[in-house]
Design an enzyme around this catalytic site. Structure first.
Site, short mmCIF file in Angstrom:
data_model
loop_
_atom_site.label_atom_id
_atom_site.label_comp_id
_atom_site.label_asym_id
_atom_site.label_seq_id
_atom_site.Cartn_x
_atom_site.Cartn_y
_atom_site.Cartn_z
N GLU A 52 -20.24 -12.25 3.00
CA GLU A 52 -21.09 -12.46 4.18
C GLU A 52 -20.68 -11.51 5.31
OE1 GLU A 52 -20.54 -16.70 4.20
OE2 GLU A 52 -21.60 -16.73 2.29
N GLY B 176 -16.74 -22.44 -1.33
CA GLY B 176 -17.55 -22.61 -0.12
C GLY B 176 -18.13 -24.02 -0.06
N GLY B 177 -19.36 -24.17 -0.52
CA GLY B 177 -20.09 -25.43 -0.38
C GLY B 177 -19.33 -26.67 -0.81
N GLU C 78 -15.57 -12.45 -6.09
CA GLU C 78 -16.72 -13.28 -5.77
C GLU C 78 -18.01 -12.49 -6.02
OE1 GLU C 78 -15.55 -16.67 -2.95
OE2 GLU C 78 -16.11 -14.97 -1.72
N TRP D 85 -14.92 -23.09 4.89
CA TRP D 85 -15.92 -23.99 5.48
C TRP D 85 -17.05 -23.21 6.17
CZ3 TRP D 85 -12.33 -28.14 8.24
CH2 TRP D 85 -11.58 -28.79 7.26
N GLY E 169 -23.03 -19.45 -3.12
CA GLY E 169 -23.97 -20.35 -2.47
C GLY E 169 -25.31 -20.45 -3.18
N HIS F 281 -15.10 -10.99 3.10
CA HIS F 281 -16.03 -11.92 2.44
C HIS F 281 -17.41 -11.25 2.36
CE1 HIS F 281 -18.62 -15.39 1.78
NE2 HIS F 281 -17.54 -15.97 1.27
C1 PEP Z 1 -17.59 -18.53 -0.69
O1 PEP Z 1 -18.15 -18.67 0.39
O2 PEP Z 1 -16.58 -17.80 -0.76
C2 PEP Z 1 -18.13 -19.22 -1.84
C3 PEP Z 1 -17.63 -18.96 -3.01
O3 PEP Z 1 -19.18 -20.08 -1.61
P1 PEP Z 1 -19.82 -21.12 -2.67
O4 PEP Z 1 -18.66 -21.84 -3.33
O5 PEP Z 1 -20.66 -22.03 -1.86
O6 PEP Z 1 -20.58 -20.31 -3.65
#
Ligand code: PEP
Length: 252
Positions: free
Chosen positions: A97, A234-235, A167, A10, A173, A95
């Site tokens: 980020e 994520g989203g 990822e 989240w 995102g 992650h």
């Molecule tokens: C994430 O934050 O790990 C992610 C995959 O985000 P999103 O699904 O929004 O791309």
């Protein structure tokens, strides 16, 4: 077949009331899902609230980060034991980020992974290349370096308790997803690294999630790949319907 894990991240979203409502909604909708594992990772300040909302459900609680020290003068940080105390089963580590906004590197992530395992948490260890890496043909080199660095020093027993999330940073995102073939190719590289570094049994057991703009309409194809064992979302995890729509796309 490996059990699939579909986990929501989240990030820095929701408030106390909306986090509780989202958790309750996911828990209710997931009540009949017995062939996959589900988890949600709310902001740390709502872990307790969300943990209460998930109690008795099939949905596990995860944290988004932690620090590797046990306790002490580390202002603003949370230890692995604190997360266990709050009822967490998982913790997301490394992650993109955290890597790219907060400057976390593989040696730091590795310390966190070892501390999480020592405390009984299952770390979800994220890795993935930047767009520039992919365009320069460096994807394999980047994920190999992140794999070696962030998972250094783990025993075969420990690696089996780790979840790896591939990822690609350019897909997080952005609405731009890796094609199922691009994702499967990297998952296969990771699976082979597990064989080389540990053994065939460990490689067979470790869950490797894909993350990066996973949505209900691309979930079936992505999750259908042989080496993709679920998703880190994520989203689309911020509302019950799309999150459960992704869960509905799992391999059966
Ligand atoms: C994430 O934050 O790990 C992610 C995959 O985000 P999103 O699904 O929004 O791309």
């Amino acid at each position: 077949m490996r059990r699939q894990l579909i986990a929501g991240n989240w990030k820095m979203n929701t408030n106390r009331a909306s986090a509780a409502a989202l958790a309750e909604g996911v828990a209710k909708a997931a009540a009949s899902i017995t062939d996959a594992d589900l988890a949600v990772s709310p902001p740390s300040c709502y872990l307790e609230t969300v943990g209460k909302a998930l109690r008795g459900s099939r949905v596990a609680l995860g944290a988004q980060n932690m620090y590797f020290e046990k306790d002490g003068a580390f202002t603003g940080e949370l230890s692995a034991a604190m997360l266990v105390d709050l009822g967490c089963k998982y913790v997301i580590l490394g992650h993109s980020e955290r890597r790219h906004i907060f400057g976390e590197d593989d040696p730091l992530i590795n310390k966190k992974v070892l501390a999480a395992l020592a405390a009984g948490l299952a770390p979800i260890v994220c890795l993935g290349e930047l767009l520039a890496d992919r365009e320069a043909g460096r994807t394999e080199q980047v994920v190999r370096t992140q794999f070696d660095g962030s998972l250094a020093g783990l025993t075969p027993e420990q690696i089996c308790r780790v979840v790896i999330a591939y990822e690609p940073v350019w897909a997080i995102g952005t609405g731009r997803t890796a094609t199922p073939q691009q994702a499967e190719e990297v998952h296969l590289i990771l699976r082979r690294l597990l064989v080389d570094k540990y053994n065939g049994e460990a490689a067979n057991r470790v869950i490797i999630q894909y993350g990066g703009s996973v949505k209900p309409d691309n979930a079936v194809e992505l999750l259908g790949q042989p080496n993709i064992d679920g998703a880190l979302v994520g989203g689309a995890s911020l509302k019950v319907e799309p999150f459960l729509g992704i869960v509905a796309g799992r391999k059966r």
